[in-house]
Design an enzyme around this catalytic site. Structure first.
Site, PDB file in Angstrom:
ATOM      1  CG  HIS A  64      77.431  38.360  85.926  1.00 40.55           C
ATOM      2  ND1 HIS A  64      78.580  38.772  85.296  1.00 40.55           N
ATOM      3  CD2 HIS A  64      77.026  39.399  86.706  1.00 40.55           C
ATOM      4  CE1 HIS A  64      78.861  40.015  85.680  1.00 40.55           C
ATOM      5  NE2 HIS A  64      77.942  40.416  86.529  1.00 40.55           N
ATOM      6  CD  GLU A  67      78.373  36.054  83.002  1.00 39.28           C
ATOM      7  OE1 GLU A  67      78.022  37.193  82.641  1.00 39.28           O
ATOM      8  OE2 GLU A  67      79.445  35.829  83.589  1.00 39.28           O
ATOM      9  CG  HIS A 161      82.516  36.687  84.625  1.00 41.84           C
ATOM     10  ND1 HIS A 161      81.449  37.434  85.056  1.00 41.84           N
ATOM     11  CD2 HIS A 161      83.412  36.685  85.644  1.00 41.84           C
ATOM     12  CE1 HIS A 161      81.677  37.871  86.282  1.00 41.84           C
ATOM     13  NE2 HIS A 161      82.862  37.432  86.661  1.00 41.84           N
ATOM     14  CD  GLU A 225      83.622  38.303  80.567  1.00 34.20           C
ATOM     15  OE1 GLU A 225      82.761  37.470  80.209  1.00 34.20           O
ATOM     16  OE2 GLU A 225      83.402  39.196  81.415  1.00 34.20           O
TER      17      GLU A 225
END
Ligand code: ZN
Length: 341
Positions: A64, A67, A161, A225
């Site tokens: 992404h 990010e 991420h 994450e």
């Protein structure tokens, strides 16, 4: 000349983003410390140490494009390796996945790349786009990387991420579905050393990058994450000190010595509901700023759309990755419940 530029400045990512033609054909060279460098394509760089390695490690970021923290972390590691400040003793493949999305500071250009792996990019009903082409290329590169390692090597893939929203558990990792395979306590200990104290156990096949490496190549693979999305240069890098230090050690040491897995120190959840959006009127029934892992009581209405209401099935059921703006047919919300490993 290109090699001098890379080894003097370390700016592989900047070259990949702003002068991608430099890598229009694959290049390979050696660093002064004997480490072999291979660049098959913009944003993809592989380091192979002169010594016999025991680990094949994929570190991916920017699946992404907005990010930024993981992109900055990987950019810095690559730069330090190129400038001989960090010497890898394991094979490591760095992937900066979605370069065009980085340029427009968006999650993606046409389509969410992390729904395109395990062959989904070739789904013939959808139009071709750069995310699909890149996902196909990344699958090939990762496959080649793992298959050219020695048979005794252990395989790892950490797909890094940051989440769109804040999280009650700031750093967390998704453990892909193992099809009955055993979860690794050693890997949980590694993630804890990275500052990741929350694990979400996926219980079905999916089209994410980490599931692809786990399923196809038996890698210890995770979607990690690391906090909340901020623009380039606005991340508080002190929040990532533990993950940077642990990744450095993973790459540059023969053996990692980590504290053993301690279930008391980790929060482990399993996925309970995968809620997909079927109609344009899909609506979430909680505040937009609600952090990931916020929990509700049994029966609480979480979301609704024409013909359906989605409610908590357990007390303490918590929400993760809510996004009512996804395309029709895509996941708009996950719910999770606490479990043990
Ligand atoms: Zn992401």
């Amino acid at each position: 000349m290109l090699v001098d530029r890379l080894t003097e400045t370390g700016q592989f990512l900047a070259c990949s983003r702003f002068d991608p033609h430099l890598f229009s054909s694959p290049i390979e060279f050696s660093l002064a410390n004997g480490v072999n460098v291979a660049i098959p394509s913009p944003g993809i760089i592989q380091f192979s140490p002169a010594n016999q390695a025991s680990k094949d490690i994929v570190l991916s970021c920017g699946v992404h494009g907005n990010e930024t923290a993981p992109i900055e972390i990987c950019d810095d590691l690559v730069s330090r390796i190129l400038r001989l400040e960090l010497c890898p003793r394991q094979r490591v493949l760095f992937i900066f996945a979605n370069l065009p999305a980085m340029d427009i500071a968006q999650r993606f250009v046409e389509e969410n790349m992390n729904r395109l792996f395990s062959g989904e990019h070739a789904n013939s009903t959808a139009a071709q786009n750069q995310e699909r082409l890149r996902a196909c290329e990344l699958e090939k590169v990762v496959g080649q990387f793992f298959q050219t390692g020695t048979s005794e090597s252990t395989r790892f893939h950490y797909d890094l991420h940051t989440a769109i929203r804040a999280s009650k558990n700031d750093k967390f990792a998704v453990y892909p579905f193992l099809h009955g395979g055993r979860h690794s306590h050693e890997q949980l200990a590694f993630l804890l050393a990275c500052g990741v104290n929350t694990i979400l156990l996926s219980e079905s096949p999916t089209t994410t990058f980490s599931y692809f490496s786990s399923r196809q190549f038996g890698a210890h693979a995770f979607t990690v994450e690391l906090g909340k999305v901020y623009p380039f240069g606005q991340n508080d890098m002190s929040q990532f000190a533990a993950v940077i230090k642990t990744l450095e050690a993973l790459i540059s040491e023969d053996h990692l010595s980590l504290p053993p897995f301690d279930s008391e120190k980790m929060y482990i959840y399993r996925v309970n509901q995968v809620i997909n959006k079927h109609h344009h009127d899909f609506k979430l029934h909680f505040e937009d700023a609600t952090p990931n892992f916020t929990d509700f009581e049994k029966g609480h209405l979480l979301a609704s759309e024409t013909g359906a209401e989605y409610r908590c099935e357990f007390d303490g059921e918590a929400i993760v990755f809510p996004n009512e703006n996804v395309a029709i047919g895509q996941r708009a919300l996950l719910t999770v419940v606490p479990t043990q490993l």
